[in-house]
Motif scaffolding. Structure first.
Motif, mmCIF file in Angstrom:
data_model
loop_
_atom_site.group_PDB
_atom_site.id
_atom_site.type_symbol
_atom_site.label_atom_id
_atom_site.label_comp_id
_atom_site.label_asym_id
_atom_site.label_seq_id
_atom_site.Cartn_x
_atom_site.Cartn_y
_atom_site.Cartn_z
ATOM 1 N N ILE A 290 0.844 -1.198 0.000
ATOM 2 C CA ILE A 290 0.000 0.000 0.000
ATOM 3 C C ILE A 290 0.881 1.251 0.000
ATOM 4 C CG2 ILE A 290 -1.543 1.363 1.477
ATOM 5 C CD1 ILE A 290 -2.887 -1.371 2.225
ATOM 6 N N GLY A 291 1.859 1.233 0.870
ATOM 7 C CA GLY A 291 2.749 2.398 0.968
ATOM 8 C C GLY A 291 3.526 2.638 -0.309
ATOM 9 N N SER A 292 4.082 1.586 -0.857
ATOM 10 C CA SER A 292 4.919 1.784 -2.038
ATOM 11 C C SER A 292 4.078 2.127 -3.261
ATOM 12 C CB SER A 292 5.777 0.547 -2.298
ATOM 13 O OG SER A 292 4.959 -0.586 -2.501
ATOM 14 N N ALA B 67 1.272 3.710 -3.241
ATOM 15 C CA ALA B 67 0.814 5.100 -3.099
ATOM 16 C C ALA B 67 1.946 6.085 -3.362
ATOM 17 C CB ALA B 67 0.249 5.319 -1.705
ATOM 18 N N GLY C 75 3.906 5.616 -5.815
ATOM 19 C CA GLY C 75 4.121 5.574 -7.254
ATOM 20 C C GLY C 75 5.027 4.464 -7.734
ATOM 21 N N ASN D 179 -8.326 -2.320 2.191
ATOM 22 C CA ASN D 179 -7.798 -0.961 2.221
ATOM 23 C C ASN D 179 -7.146 -0.596 0.893
ATOM 24 O OD1 ASN D 179 -5.294 0.987 3.346
ATOM 25 N ND2 ASN D 179 -7.310 1.365 4.203
ATOM 26 N N GLY E 62 -9.835 0.056 -1.534
ATOM 27 C CA GLY E 62 -10.559 1.265 -1.141
ATOM 28 C C GLY E 62 -9.788 2.519 -1.490
ATOM 29 N N LEU E 63 -8.470 2.431 -1.368
ATOM 30 C CA LEU E 63 -7.631 3.585 -1.684
ATOM 31 C C LEU E 63 -7.299 3.649 -3.173
ATOM 32 C CD1 LEU E 63 -5.142 3.492 1.333
ATOM 33 C CD2 LEU E 63 -7.113 4.984 1.039
ATOM 34 N N LEU F 153 -5.357 1.514 -5.113
ATOM 35 C CA LEU F 153 -3.940 1.343 -5.373
ATOM 36 C C LEU F 153 -3.711 0.125 -6.269
ATOM 37 C CD1 LEU F 153 -2.733 2.062 -1.745
ATOM 38 C CD2 LEU F 153 -2.687 3.618 -3.705
ATOM 39 N N ARG G 129 -2.342 7.414 -10.447
ATOM 40 C CA ARG G 129 -3.462 8.348 -10.464
ATOM 41 C C ARG G 129 -3.324 9.321 -9.292
ATOM 42 N NH1 ARG G 129 -9.893 6.831 -10.027
ATOM 43 N NH2 ARG G 129 -10.585 8.980 -9.780
ATOM 44 N N GLN G 130 -2.830 8.817 -8.176
ATOM 45 C CA GLN G 130 -2.550 9.675 -7.022
ATOM 46 C C GLN G 130 -1.223 9.198 -6.459
ATOM 47 O OE1 GLN G 130 -5.222 8.916 -3.802
ATOM 48 N NE2 GLN G 130 -5.210 6.724 -4.130
ATOM 49 N N VAL G 131 -0.464 10.136 -5.942
ATOM 50 C CA VAL G 131 0.859 9.750 -5.463
ATOM 51 C C VAL G 131 1.281 10.668 -4.328
ATOM 52 C CG1 VAL G 131 2.062 11.210 -7.140
ATOM 53 C CG2 VAL G 131 3.211 9.184 -6.230
#
Lengths: 540, 417, 337
Positions: free
Chosen positions: B66-68, B70, B72, B93, B96-97, B99, B194-196
């Motif tokens: 998830i962290g990586s 997000a 990018g 999660n 949901g986020l 990713l 898409r988001q980073v």
């Protein structure tokens, strides 16, 4: 970035949420009166000039100081600095050495020849000042600042009054006194020396003065009846001290008895010691009842002055005196015991207080004199319009700082009177008491002690006993100031607000609350070191 | 390039060709050979600009992903069974986020009783997690689906789970065609998130969303999966164009044209079914197979189109919803809307139970006669079940069922004790 | 008497700033251009220690990294009050995933940054993970230990308010003994939280021998900022544990948040120290040693100790814990005492 709906948000968007609406109480910045300022008889803004001294800007500090008192070098030596007694720091470790910083600034000013600023414009009014002592010269200074023409009549040969004739030079070197007097003269004050004003109204009329300030010092020694032989040498303290200024030094002999317990008694005993005598102070009560300041008693004792407590002089003989031992009754008054003792004595110096020569007021209508002093109203004006009085002449405790304060106060009132107005002092802030402070934030920093002259030299010379601070120690001492009641921009409120609801306005501009976000938690108030924030209830 | 290799290694090769940047995993059978393979390649420097992180749990694995992701980075992980369940909170999660993490699930049963063998219970348990779930029939398809998965995930900003049967595929050596790096690069563009989390354009990811917007967020997640229904076939076409191989897609019909009976299943089981169907076709039985590749999103229309002319449907699934029966079957029935048809649910191959052609022949023949009950358990040992049930009727506290059954199945018991 | 060093700034170094300090010697929080990483409009309670601690720490980290910072946040008060849709108070790249995975998410972020740097990213982006004591010492413990053990390049900051305040003040493994929480009520033979339980995460972090471990309180901002900045000079796993009073959960006055933090240290209830690679390197000395009562009394969570018949024995046990801290973490200045 095509961000996911709702899950990903733009930074800082919470500014739309005005949490200030939660508040039931709001913090407000206040200024409180620091105890030192409140206490100062000369009305100095002590905290204000310390503030400049803290940043090492001594000239600005000196300028700020001399707005109220033109004699910091003198004050730094002879003021009894009651400001330090009320200094909140005293409850923490030791009071800020205000007096020593003041002296440092005064000495710096002399060393660097800083000048007082003459008035920008003249009013054309002419004020007579009688007496070039602390009160008169202070009034002269302030009246000049207002732009009035000032002429000082002084009965003596030199400026300074009691500062010169009542204070020994080991406490106040004459070059210091001269320098600070001359600086006032340099502002354009006219001085007429060796001229005693016999009748104030005549002098005013002759000189076409618009107003007068009477500031005659208490130069007449009080006498006490002591049975004595013809050959006994009984003199008064003030004469002894005065004659120290002239060519003919007083002849007191080796065994000098000083009778009295005030500062003058100490001064004369210490003076005698320096002249090679073995002075003994005879005082009817105990040390703690002695009117003299304890530090002076202590210094006198260190120098070898003897003190006979609980003793009165019954008789003065040719080469000796008889003293009676006293004891304190339940109410603290000394009562005779019938027990006698004989002390060898070449001379007896009476130091029992002084009176003012009020002869110049004879025949002035409307004046009220009682207990040897002139009655003045709240504006320091006597019953005779345009004639003001201060210092030793009016009912008050007598010391140089009070005199200087009277000079300032009188000048303000004279200025107002000359303009046909009445001086109204601005309202005073509530005093910043110790409980308003959060003293955690003040680092532990004991007072810097001024160096003392070596004891041998103190016993034999008139060199100044107490030295001054050097620049680093003066800076240190200035920085011990807690800035009670007034923001000194420590940034605590700005830092401790969990809601960033304190706006820092920049150096010297202090802070503002952002009530859009302040939730009223009160942390800024609790953590303000100097008590400059207050919590008040919200009304709506 | 054609190569003989283990399924796990084929997947590892595929993932490596996708230029992953972060690989994080926690070992669990039968996923281990995949991540071991990738780990070795990272360590050997064969995959450049890639970090392999040995985490302390599957929960951490998905969390690191998830962290990586997000931040990018193209991120991959793999798990199975209990491991998948252990990371469930993070699985939801990640989707949901939004990713685009790609995860292989080497399908394995869920305990208790603990069992390392293959069925689909693990992946299927995550059918509502918001992940895209693609089931591979063969090792080649598993390999191909991984390449497609990254593209799909990143295009939609959704995580994709590639489900491949544990042991049956992961540990099977087969001939696979390993694509070239050029082919993969031509197919799969670099990841553009898409988001980073970017220090030059800060955002807050993972806000708390209340009733005022939660339904909308959920609906938009559904809408995205609906987009995947269009994207998946398109991607299969693109894949075909570059790799020359028909791989992926939503469903995979086999001899369904005039079929009266259509068997629906997922994963490697399709191979056995197809063999059986071929034999039955040879015998004149009008039977066909519909393989479901995309279980999530579930291709209702494609299923409906494939089965609408059939008389009956047999859903054969390696999963079981205790208390009701089929899970795939339930989804299939949703595709029936407005169509009257017999649909039989058959639970098979749980915990690695072999599914034999013999059993399938028998099953399909019965189905053809409409002689099946709605819910059938293939090769269920009624003897064992009935004994335990009898025991329980006699004595309320008759001990753990699993041990009792082991005792009854004497041959197994002998092996164990 | 020996003179104090001349470098004495009216109020020493205890205030947030000081006009007499050179700009580079002032705290980050004194700066007009401080980041306000956690901006106004957040929904933390009045006097929230965590909101304060978070801004202190993250602003300092921003300062230390030249604003190249990404944060991962565990579920909890800090997350809930800072990012309720549609508003976020964060001004930095920030991510919330779950309650128990912030350290692992941070590992992922750090790993991604590492790869981006390999691929040419110029900025030296650093990663912070943060959470409350529940998210750190309980549910996030596994991920945190894993992150420590791998020595991932993450600074983890725990804001310890001694309980699950967001869910209504339940006990965590960081709740002090005797404290009242919703799940350790002051009833029965052993009122409040029991003695002999709980864990002190900084010591556990030290046991991992990670490069840097420190504790701090919101009462000593300069110390806190120093530790955050120092932490940023290390690569690898770092841990800072900040005591943040919770007016709601502690039953304390909102304006007492900093005072209580101060008392926690001055009584020895909370040791403030630093450790490198598992060894204690520095401890903040107690300035004015006080009995634990001074710390306990203003808090309603300890009110049951001070009723009509004070729980002398319990207070003595708490004092013993404080005394142990003082010994163990060398909280008294030996030269001064």
């Amino acid at each position: 970035m095509n961000k996911p709906f709702a899950i990903t948000l733009d930074p800082g968007s919470s500014l739309a949420n005005h949490t200030g609406s939660w508040r039931t109480e709001r913090p407000v910045y206040v200024d409180r009166l620091p105890p030192c300022n409140s206490q100062c008889p000369a009305g100095e803004d002590i905290q204000g000039w310390l503030f400049h001294a803290e940043s090492g800007n001594y000239e600005k500090a000196w300028q700020h100081l001399t707005r109220d008192n033109p004699f910091p070098a003198i004050m730094g030596r002879v003021c009894y600095h009651s400001c330090e007694n009320v200094c909140n720091r005293g409850q923490l470790d030791a009071p800020v050495g205000i007096n020593s910083v003041e002296r440092f600034l005064g000495d710096e000013a002399i060393r660097r020849a800083w000048k007082l600023v003459p008035p920008a414009a003249e009013t054309g009014k002419h004020v007579l000042i009688v007496g070039a002592g602390p009160s008169g010269m202070s009034a002269a200074y302030h009246l000049r600042r207002f732009g009035h023409r000032v002429t000082v009549y002084e009965a003596g040969p030199l400026l300074g009054g009691m500062m010169r004739f009542g204070i020994p030079k080991y406490r106040l070197p004459r070059d210091v006194l001269d320098a600070e007097m001359q600086r006032v003269v340099d502002m354009g004050v006219e001085v007429v020396l060796n001229t005693k004003v016999d009748n104030i109204l005549d002098t005013m009329q002759t000189g076409k003065f618009d107003a007068a300030f009477l500031a005659v010092g208490a130069h007449i020694a009080k006498r006490a009846f002591i049975p004595s032989g013809e050959v006994s040498k009984v003199v008064d303290a003030i004469s002894v001290l005065r004659s120290m200024e002239g060519e003919n030094k007083p002849m007191l002999g080796r065994r000098v008895i000083v009778y009295g317990g005030g500062n003058t008694a100490i001064d004369v005993a210490r003076t005698a010691k320096r002249m090679g005598a073995e002075p003994i102070i005879v005082y009817r009560r105990t040390r703690d009842k002695m009117p003299a300041h304890d530090f002076e008693i202590e210094e006198a004792l260190q120098e070898g002055v003897m003190i006979r407590w609980l003793s009165t002089i019954k008789q003065a003989g040719d080469t000796n005196i008889t003293i009676e031992k006293m004891e304190l009754d339940a109410s603290g008054f000394p009562q005779p015991t019938g027990e006698f003792e004989t002390l060898e004595a070449d001379s007896v110096v009476l130091a029992l207080g002084q009176d003012v020569d009020l002869s110049l007021l004879e025949g002035v209508p409307g004046l009220e004199v009682s207990d040897g002093v002139v009655k003045v109203d709240a504006n320091m004006m006597t019953g005779q319009p345009g004639v003001f009085a201060g210092g030793d002449m009016v009912p008050t405790e007598r010391n140089i700082t009070i005199g200087v304060g009277h000079g300032k106060k009188a000048a303000r009132n004279i200025d107002a009177w000359l303009r046909g107005a009445t001086y109204v002092a601005p309202p005073k802030h509530q005093v910043a008491t110790f409980d308003k402070l959060n003293t955690w934030y003040y680092a532990d920093a004991p007072k810097t002690v001024r160096p003392m002259l070596d004891i041998i030299r103190r016993q034999s010379t008139f060199d100044e006993v107490q030295g001054g601070l050097d620049e680093s120690t003066a800076l240190f001492e200035a920085r011990r100031c807690l800035s009670c009641g007034n923001c000194f921009e420590c940034d605590n409120c700005y830092g401790v607000c969990p809601d960033n609801a304190v706006i820092k306005l920049g150096p010297g501009k202090r802070f503002e609350f952002n009530y859009d976000y302040c939730k009223g938690c009160g942390m800024c108030v609790a953590e303000c070191p100097c008590g400059a924030i207050n919590m008040v209830p919200e009304n709506n | 390039m054609l190569k003989q290799m283990e399924g796990s290694h084929a997947v590892a090769q595929a993932v490596a060709l996708c230029r992953p940047e972060i690989i994080c995993a926690y070992p669990i059978s039968p996923q281990t050979h995949i991540v071991e393979g990738i780990g070795e390649m990272v360590k050997a420097g064969e995959i450049v600009n890639c970090e392999f992180i040995n985490v302390e749990s599957e929960f951490a694995a998905m969390s690191v992903a998830i962290g990586s992701s997000a931040t990018g980075a193209r991120t991959y992980t793999a798990t199975a069974s209990q491991g998948l369940l252990f990371m469930v909170e993070a699985v939801y999660n990640a989707s949901g986020l939004g990713l685009p993490i790609v995860m292989t699930v080497a399908n394995r049963a869920i305990g208790a009783p603990i069992n390392i063998w293959n069925d689909h219970s693990d992946s299927i348990s995550q059918r509502d997690s918001g992940w895209i779930q693609l089931f591979a029939e063969t090792n080649q398809e598993a390999l191909d689906l991984h390449i497609q998965a990254f593209k799909l995930a990143e295009e939609l900003s959704l995580p994709v789970m590639i489900c491949m049967d544990g042991f049956i595929l992961t540990h099977a050596y087969e001939r696979v065609d390993i694509p070239t790096q050029e082919q993969v690069d031509a197919f799969l563009p670099p990841y553009e998130p898409r988001q980073v989390l970017d220090t030059h354009a800060p955002v807050s990811i993972g806000a708390m969303v209340g009733p005022e917007a939660f339904t909308e967020v959920r609906y938009l997640a559904h809408e995205k999966q609906m987009q995947a229904l269009e994207l998946i076939p398109k991607m299969a076409e693109e894949f075909m164009a570059i790799f020359g191989r028909d791989s992926g897609g939503l469903v995979r019909p086999y001899r369904t044209e005039d079929a009266e009976t259509i068997v629906i299943a997922m994963g490697s089981l399709l191979g056995t079914i197809k063999d059986t169907v071929d034999e039955m076709r040879d015998a004149g039985v009008k039977i066909g197979v519909l393989g479901i590749t995309s279980f999530r999103p579930f291709p209702l229309d494609a299923v409906r189109q494939a089965i609408k002319h059939a008389k009956r449907v047999v859903v054969l699934e390696k999963t079981f919803a205790v208390g009701i029966g089929g899970i795939l079957a339930t989804d299939v029935r949703t595709a029936f809307f407005g169509i009257q048809m017999n649909a039989y649910t058959v639970i098979a191959g749980l915990g690695g139970r072999p599914i034999t052609k013999t059993a399938l022949h028998e099953l399909f023949e019965k189905a053809g006669r409409d002689d099946l009950i709605p819910l059938t358990f293939l090769d269920l040992d009624w003897n064992v079940v009935n004994k335990q049930l009898a025991r329980e009727r006699q004595k309320r506290r008759s001990g753990p069922a699993a041990e009792n059954i082991l005792r009854d199945v004497s041959s197994t018991a002998a092996h164990i004790s | 008497m020996s003179f104090q060093p001349v470098k004495f700034y009216q109020t020493g170094t205890f205030t947030v700033g000081n006009r007499l300090l050179a700009p580079q010697e002032r705290s980050v929080q004194a700066n007009m251009e401080r980041t306000n990483s956690l901006n106004s409009g957040h929904r933390a309670c009045q006097g929230c220690g965590e909101a304060l601690g978070a801004r202190y720490a993250i602003d300092a980290a921003m300062h230390a990294t030249d604003n190249q910072l990404i944060a991962a946040n565990a579920t909890g008060c800090l997350e809930v009050f800072s990012t309720p849709y549609p508003e976020t108070s964060w001004q930095i790249p920030w991510m919330h995933s779950l309650f128990g995975n912030a350290p692992a998410v941070a590992t992922g972020i750090a790993a991604a940054i590492k790869i981006k740097r390999q691929k040419g990213l110029k900025d030296d982006v650093r990663v912070v993970a943060q959470g409350g004591d529940g998210g750190t010492t309980d549910i996030g413990f596994g991920c945190l230990s894993g992150m420590f053990e791998r020595n991932d390049d993450v600074l983890y900051i725990c804001y310890d308010n001694g309980g699950y305040m967001n869910t209504g003040v339940q006990r965590s493994s960081a709740t002090p003994p005797a404290a009242r929480t919703a799940t350790t009520m002051p009833v029965g033979p052993q009122p409040g939280n029991v003695f002999g339980q709980g864990k002190f995460m900084p010591a556990i972090a030290m046991a991992h021998e990670i490069p840097y471990v420190a504790t701090a309180t919101v009462a000593d901002l300069r110390d806190l900022e120093h530790k955050v900045k120092k932490a940023m000079t290390f690569r690898g796993a770092r841990y800072i544990h900040i005591l943040v009073p919770c007016p709601l959960g502690w039953g304390s006055a909102s304006q007492d948040t900093i005072k209580l933090s101060r008392l926690a240290k001055e009584t020895g209830m909370f040791p403030v120290f630093e450790a490198e690679y598992g060894e204690l390197t520095n401890s903040s000395k107690i300035r004015r040693l006080l009995p634990v009562e001074e710390y306990l009394r203003p808090q309603k969570r300890f009110a049951h100790l001070f009723g009509k018949s004070p729980a002398v024995a319990t207070i003595a046990r708490l004092q013993a814990l404080a005394d142990k801290n003082i010994r163990k973490y060398e909280m008294l200045d030996k030269e001064a005492n």
